[in-house]
Scaffold this active site. Structure first.
Site, PDB file in Angstrom:
ATOM      1  N   ASP A 150       0.837  -1.200   0.000  1.00 58.17           N
ATOM      2  CA  ASP A 150       0.000   0.000   0.000  1.00 58.17           C
ATOM      3  C   ASP A 150       0.871   1.248   0.000  1.00 58.17           C
ATOM      4  OD1 ASP A 150      -2.202   1.958   0.739  1.00 58.17           O
ATOM      5  OD2 ASP A 150      -3.295   0.077   0.987  1.00 58.17           O
ATOM      6  N   TYR A 210     -11.944   6.852 -13.114  1.00 55.33           N
ATOM      7  CA  TYR A 210     -12.165   5.601 -12.377  1.00 55.33           C
ATOM      8  C   TYR A 210     -12.868   4.572 -13.255  1.00 55.33           C
ATOM      9  CZ  TYR A 210     -13.565   2.476  -8.559  1.00 55.33           C
ATOM     10  OH  TYR A 210     -13.745   1.379  -7.745  1.00 55.33           O
TER      11      TYR A 210
END
Length: 312
Positions: free
Chosen positions: A32, A144
């Protein structure tokens, strides 16, 4: 014991997935960059000797010997993915290329966390996987929507051209503990507003619909998809087949919290879908009769309890 890589592992969905995979006796690498993820979601896992946390951005290559990859890395709420749309698109596309390259090199099975947003503002209802969607390629949400659509293309072409074993999950609205209270999603927005006694802001007339899936149901679906027959690649819808209006959601949250918040209506944002409901018959047929088990009130109760503690 399998060694499993989870990109976006410190995010809302990723943190729950890491916990589940560890509980099943796997070794987990959590990757991450903390753009939307947080160490707080996985801090309780750091003492587990089979859990490894790596700060890394998937737009850059990553190398590790793994058996499976869950590619979850990407901002998933409009507030976050519209903050830096170019970065969002890069994360979806370059992240997919880098993770597929890794899967090809080490012969790992790889799952892509796609989204119901690939259907755009649908003109077919409910949405089956055969529906190609109604997406604006140059709208404020397109970084997106189109990023995820391109990622699906990359996955299927790596499968066709390079025989990479792939799985594609189209995830519908999901909620639960570990959500960011500032992520701008409708469930977290309504809960935080209700707990603070602020007006609950509904965009549009409140009649637009969504299907709300509790996080535990999603994780079960992803685990089953990864374990499914190698011939089943997806894409497959993972979502709650029940449909609720925004107004119904707001009233349910007000009832559970006992809040005196008022409902305020605001203009609907550009390209915001009017309907969203999955056809989950493909998941039921191929994922050992998978379907959402947790009803909305039960899931909201657990989520509200989480937010209540968080906001104290």
């Amino acid at each position: 014991m399998k060694k499993i890589l989870v990109t976006g592992g410190a995010g809302f969905i990723g943190s729950h997935l890491c916990e589940r995979l560890l509980s099943e006796g796997n070794e987990v690498i959590c990757l991450d960059n903390y753009f939307t993820g947080s160490k707080s979601t996985i801090i309780h896992l750091l003492d587990n000797p089979y859990f490894e946390l790596v700060r890394h951005d998937v737009t850059e290559p990553y190398y590790a010997e793994v058996d499976e990859i869950y590619n979850l890395a990407c901002p998933a709420s409009p507030v976050h993915y519209q903050y830096n749309p170019i970065k969002t698109l890069k994360t979806s596309v370059m992240g997919a290329i880098n993770m597929l390259g890794l899967a090809k090199r080490v012969k790992a099975k790889i799952l892509q966390a796609s989204t119901s947003e690939v259907y755009g503002d649908p003109i077919v209802h409910p949405q089956p996987e055969t529906y190609w969607g109604n997406v604006n390629p140059i709208g404020p949400r397109s970084c997106y929507d189109e990023g995820k659509r391109c990622a699906e293309t990359l996955f299927i072409d790596y499968h066709r051209q390079n025989n990479v074993v792939i799985k594609i999950a189209r995830i519908f609205n999901t909620y639960g503990p570990n959500m960011d209270p500032q992520d701008g999603r409708v469930v977290s927005n309504f809960i935080v507003q209700a707990l603070k006694g602020d007006d609950i802001t509904i965009f549009g007339d409140g009649k637009q619909t969504r299907s709300f899936q509790y996080i535990d149901d999603l994780i079960e679906g992803l685990i089953r998809l990864m374990a499914s027959d190698v011939s089943f690649t997806g894409p497959v819808n993972i979502g709650n087949a029940q449909e609720f209006t925004m107004l119904e959601l707001a009233k349910t949250i007000l009832k559970i919290t006992g809040s005196k918040s008022k409902i305020q209506f605001m203009p609907l944002p550009e390209d915001d879908p009017k309907q969203r409901q999955p056809d989950v018959s493909l998941a039921y047929a191929n994922l050992n009769n998978w379907q959402a088990q947790i009803d909305l009130e039960t899931g909201l109760y657990n989520t509200i309890r989480y937010f209540n503690e968080l906001l104290k």
